[in-house]
Write an enzyme that holds these catalytic residues in place. Structure first.
Site, mmCIF file in Angstrom:
data_model
loop_
_atom_site.group_PDB
_atom_site.id
_atom_site.type_symbol
_atom_site.label_atom_id
_atom_site.label_comp_id
_atom_site.label_asym_id
_atom_site.label_seq_id
_atom_site.Cartn_x
_atom_site.Cartn_y
_atom_site.Cartn_z
ATOM 1 N N PHE A 1 0.834 -1.216 0.000
ATOM 2 C CA PHE A 1 0.000 0.000 0.000
ATOM 3 C C PHE A 1 0.870 1.269 0.000
ATOM 4 O O PHE A 1 0.896 2.028 -0.985
ATOM 5 C CB PHE A 1 -0.945 -0.080 1.211
ATOM 6 C CG PHE A 1 -1.528 1.213 1.678
ATOM 7 C CD1 PHE A 1 -2.053 2.131 0.782
ATOM 8 C CD2 PHE A 1 -1.556 1.525 3.046
ATOM 9 C CE1 PHE A 1 -2.599 3.336 1.231
ATOM 10 C CE2 PHE A 1 -2.098 2.717 3.495
ATOM 11 C CZ PHE A 1 -2.606 3.628 2.584
ATOM 12 N N ASN B 1 8.270 -9.425 -1.757
ATOM 13 C CA ASN B 1 8.065 -10.871 -1.951
ATOM 14 C C ASN B 1 6.585 -11.184 -2.205
ATOM 15 O O ASN B 1 6.200 -12.347 -2.243
ATOM 16 C CB ASN B 1 8.577 -11.664 -0.735
ATOM 17 C CG ASN B 1 7.716 -11.452 0.488
ATOM 18 O OD1 ASN B 1 6.836 -10.588 0.512
ATOM 19 N ND2 ASN B 1 7.953 -12.240 1.526
ATOM 20 N N GLY C 1 1.780 -7.697 -0.882
ATOM 21 C CA GLY C 1 1.784 -6.698 -1.954
ATOM 22 C C GLY C 1 0.990 -7.192 -3.146
ATOM 23 O O GLY C 1 0.579 -8.347 -3.202
ATOM 24 N N ALA D 1 9.080 -3.073 4.073
ATOM 25 C CA ALA D 1 8.656 -4.480 4.036
ATOM 26 C C ALA D 1 8.402 -4.984 5.446
ATOM 27 O O ALA D 1 9.233 -4.815 6.338
ATOM 28 C CB ALA D 1 9.729 -5.336 3.365
ATOM 29 N N TYR E 1 3.082 -8.393 16.669
ATOM 30 C CA TYR E 1 3.382 -7.421 15.615
ATOM 31 C C TYR E 1 4.115 -6.222 16.212
ATOM 32 O O TYR E 1 5.193 -5.837 15.770
ATOM 33 C CB TYR E 1 2.097 -6.961 14.907
ATOM 34 C CG TYR E 1 2.324 -5.750 14.014
ATOM 35 C CD1 TYR E 1 3.109 -5.855 12.865
ATOM 36 C CD2 TYR E 1 1.776 -4.493 14.326
ATOM 37 C CE1 TYR E 1 3.352 -4.747 12.052
ATOM 38 C CE2 TYR E 1 2.014 -3.390 13.522
ATOM 39 C CZ TYR E 1 2.790 -3.514 12.384
ATOM 40 O OH TYR E 1 3.034 -2.421 11.592
ATOM 41 N N ASN F 1 -2.078 5.369 12.144
ATOM 42 C CA ASN F 1 -2.768 4.679 11.033
ATOM 43 C C ASN F 1 -2.805 5.507 9.759
ATOM 44 O O ASN F 1 -3.187 6.677 9.797
ATOM 45 C CB ASN F 1 -4.217 4.367 11.431
ATOM 46 C CG ASN F 1 -4.289 3.244 12.432
ATOM 47 O OD1 ASN F 1 -3.627 3.300 13.463
ATOM 48 N ND2 ASN F 1 -5.059 2.228 12.132
ATOM 49 N N VAL G 1 -8.722 -1.051 8.309
ATOM 50 C CA VAL G 1 -10.124 -0.997 8.761
ATOM 51 C C VAL G 1 -10.975 -0.114 7.829
ATOM 52 O O VAL G 1 -12.128 -0.453 7.530
ATOM 53 C CB VAL G 1 -10.213 -0.550 10.243
ATOM 54 C CG1 VAL G 1 -9.696 0.855 10.460
ATOM 55 C CG2 VAL G 1 -11.619 -0.659 10.773
ATOM 56 N N ARG H 1 -8.350 5.509 17.189
ATOM 57 C CA ARG H 1 -7.124 5.554 16.395
ATOM 58 C C ARG H 1 -6.975 6.962 15.816
ATOM 59 O O ARG H 1 -7.911 7.752 15.800
ATOM 60 C CB ARG H 1 -7.182 4.542 15.235
ATOM 61 C CG ARG H 1 -7.230 3.082 15.664
ATOM 62 C CD ARG H 1 -5.927 2.625 16.291
ATOM 63 N NE ARG H 1 -5.968 1.222 16.677
ATOM 64 C CZ ARG H 1 -6.387 0.767 17.858
ATOM 65 N NH1 ARG H 1 -6.832 1.608 18.786
ATOM 66 N NH2 ARG H 1 -6.366 -0.516 18.126
ATOM 67 N N GLU I 1 -6.049 -5.979 21.975
ATOM 68 C CA GLU I 1 -6.229 -4.805 21.113
ATOM 69 C C GLU I 1 -5.966 -3.516 21.892
ATOM 70 O O GLU I 1 -6.442 -3.337 23.019
ATOM 71 C CB GLU I 1 -7.635 -4.765 20.507
ATOM 72 C CG GLU I 1 -7.715 -3.645 19.496
ATOM 73 C CD GLU I 1 -8.983 -3.654 18.653
ATOM 74 O OE1 GLU I 1 -9.006 -2.894 17.680
ATOM 75 O OE2 GLU I 1 -9.947 -4.358 18.978
#
Ligand SMILES: NC(=O)c1ccc[n+]([C@@H]2O[C@H](COP(=O)([O-])OP(=O)(O)OC[C@H]3O[C@@H](n4cnc5c(N)ncnc54)[C@H](O)[C@@H]3O)[C@@H](O)[C@H]2O)c1
Length: 322
Positions: free
Chosen positions: A11, A32, A36, A77, A144, A173, A187, A211, A274
């Site tokens: 993106f 890779n 994407g 990446a 993450y 975000n 989202v 957010r 979350e």
């Protein structure tokens, strides 16, 4: 100027590939295709100064081959999905932390001039105070975020140990055209796809989690300002609008902008780990670079929805119903 953009078919990376290819830099797009999409960059393949490398940042030999001719690295990446990181923490760490280490080390070996690392607000975890500046503790509660902390801190170590010019850009975000609307997409894309195809957005929990959203053009501008800044930025720097919006407000805004006034979001069980609130203090970006988010959320969302209606693919819409 020869720019390597890792994650260039994704993106954000594809917008950077587009800008610098069209401005006549030599652009190497390394991806890779784990997340994407060739359609993000196919239009660039006719430019002689654009080169697509289908490869992996975990492949150090490949990076060693690429890096000698590179002046600048935009390192984007990553395995970006929080949910997937919960299911596949090892893969996430290998790409985000060890992959970043590979990029840094190859760049160090071949004296790359400048690296811009895509860090994230997810490193902070839930806010201990608002808005969050760069001194906020790094409390990411999921793999993450933890893998991105490792990458962020390794960049910091390379700055302060080897004197390298690495900017650690902590983006809140980002949304806009080309953000995926399927699987673990962003989202805003997922809600837009659902609402336009007549199904309500799904909200995890009460929807009061907030957010801070930045439109893609503002993020690209941030990259460009860092690129052109003639001093080293040796400390992390936040990029966000400084405005918070709850997921529930977001869902209702999309419903309104898509003219589906009678639709109501559906609530399901909250997601473990979350983050509850994220709001940027981006005063440093303003002070150092003169950066400020130009688009307000509704304006950016209108642009995104317009793009989505015209270019969001039938295939994506069909897949979403599975
Ligand atoms: N989108 C956001 O809101 C946001 C916010 C803050 C930070 N970021 C960071 O910006 C970067 C780009 O995010 P995005 O939203 O464009 O995600 P994206 O998934 O669209 O882009 C990431 C790209 O990296 C590629 N990739 C993944 N693993 C790879 C590997 N091992 N080798 C080579 N390529 C690989 C994927 O195929 C994908 O094209 C990420 O580092 C992310 O952590 C994104």
């Amino acid at each position: 100027m020869k720019i390597l953009i890792t994650g260039g078919a994704g993106f954000i990376g594809s917008h950077l590939c587009e800008k610098y290819t069209k401005e006549n830099s030599t652009v190497l797009c390394l991806d890779n295709f784990m997340n994407g999409n060739i359609t993000n960059i196919r239009h660039l393949t006719r430019y002689r100064n654009f080169k697509l490398i289908n490869g992996d940042i975990r492949d150090f030999d490949l990076l060693e081959k690429i890096m000698p001719s590179v002046d600048i690295v935009f390192h984007l990446a990553a395995q970006i999905h929080v949910d997937r990181s919960v299911v596949e923490p090892k893969l996430t760490y290998e790409i985000n932390a060890l992959g970043t280490q590979n990029v840094l080390e190859a760049a160090r070996m071949y004296d790359v001039e400048k690296i811009i690392h895509a860090s994230t607000s997810e490193v902070y975890g839930s806010s201990e105070y608002y808005p969050m500046d760069e001194k906020h503790p790094l409390n990411a509660p999921h793999p993450y975020g933890a893998s991105k902390i490792a990458a962020d801190r390794m960049c910091y170590a390379y700055i302060h140990t080897y004197g390298m010019d690495i900017s650690i850009a902590r983006f809140f975000n980002i949304f806009g055209p080309r953000q995926k609307d399927i699987g673990y997409g962003g989202v805003i894309s997922i809600f837009t796809r659902r609402v336009l195809s007549g199904v309500p957005p799904i909200i995890y929990g009460d929807g009061l989690q907030t957010r801070d959203y930045t439109y893609i053009d503002d993020a690209v501008k941030a990259y460009d300002l860092i690129l052109k800044y003639d001093k080293k930025i040796t400390e992390p720097i936040n990029f966000g609008s400084g405005k918070e919006l709850s997921i529930l407000e977001l869902a209702n805004m999309i419903i309104d902008l898509c003219d589906k006034k009678n639709m109501k979001p559906v609530h399901v069980e909250p997601r473990p780990g979350e983050v509850k609130r994220l709001i940027a203090n981006a005063a440093k970006a303003k002070k150092i670079l003169g950066w400020k988010a130009k688009y307000d959320l509704e304006e950016g969302m209108r642009k995104f929805i317009h793009w989505y209606k015209n270019y969001g693919t039938e295939k994506n819409i069909k897949m979403s119903e599975r």
